[in-house]
Design an enzyme around this catalytic site. Structure first.
Site, PDB file in Angstrom:
ATOM      1  CB  CYS A   1      53.507 -24.601  62.744  1.00  0.00           C
ATOM      2  SG  CYS A   1      53.058 -26.163  63.221  1.00  0.00           S
TER       3      CYS A   1
ATOM      4  CB  CYS B   1      56.189 -27.058  62.466  1.00  0.00           C
ATOM      5  SG  CYS B   1      54.699 -26.840  61.586  1.00  0.00           S
TER       6      CYS B   1
END
Length: 196
Positions: free
Chosen positions: A79, A82
């Site tokens: 991600c 993230c």
């Protein structure tokens, strides 16, 4: 009369003490800048990673029982949002050490499927703010400014209403790895039951 030849006197006048000192200082400054650059690059490459955050995180079982509020992040190593937020999360973790549990749950680990379903994780990063009793207070999805998260954490510690509840930002799409098999018990199911 001087015993020096005109060529020798010319050499001495071209290299007086002032330019030698200037060259020495330039060399010292160049060395200092090189060292600063190397140290700067080294600290940049050691910034927080998701793996480090996961290794340092409070286990969920402990967070739900240690009488502290918790900040839970559902994430994945792939991600990009993230990854981008990892340094901010690390700073917040340092700022609230001992006051808030920081829990990292990797959505690629099917162990966390019940929690993913419970909190309806369909985009990451997905953040859940839990009271000291382990009850969810609010959730936030996607890229969040550190100041917003800090304000929410400050309120969480104080037991006050969170100022930025239900925040949404840029997310990485995520599909639950296993679909629930019993749709009648699924709270998201809109079955054919009629309520009078």
């Amino acid at each position: 009369m001087s015993t020096e030849s005109p060529a020798n006197s010319k050499e001495k006048s071209e290299f007086p003490v002032g330019p030698r000192l200037r060259n020495f200082l330039v060399a010292i400054v160049a060395i200092a800048l090189s060292v600063a650059l190397v140290l700067g690059l080294r600290t940049e490459t050691t910034s927080a990673s998701l793996t480090q955050l996961d290794e340092q995180s409070t286990p969920l079982e402990v967070a739900l029982t240690n009488d502290k509020p918790s900040f839970v992040e559902f994430y994945a190593n792939w991600c990009t949002v993230c990854q981008k937020m990892a340094p901010d999360i690390a700073q917040l973790e340092q700022q609230y050490v001992g006051k808030v549990n920081f829990v990292m749950l990797n959505v690629d680990n099917t162990k966390w499927l019940p929690e993913m379903l419970k909190y309806r994780v369909d985009g990451i990063p997905h953040f859940v703010y839990l009271s000291k009793d382990g009850e969810p207070i609010t959730q936030a999805i996607g890229d969040q400014p550190r100041t917003v998260m800090a304000s929410n954490l400050e309120a969480l510690v104080a037991g006050a209403p969170l100022p930025y509840a239900q925040a949404s930002g840029k997310v990485s799409q995520f599909s639950t790895p296993v679909a629930p098999t019993n749709t009648q018990d699924d709270p998201r199911s809109h079955g054919s039951q009629v309520v009078n």
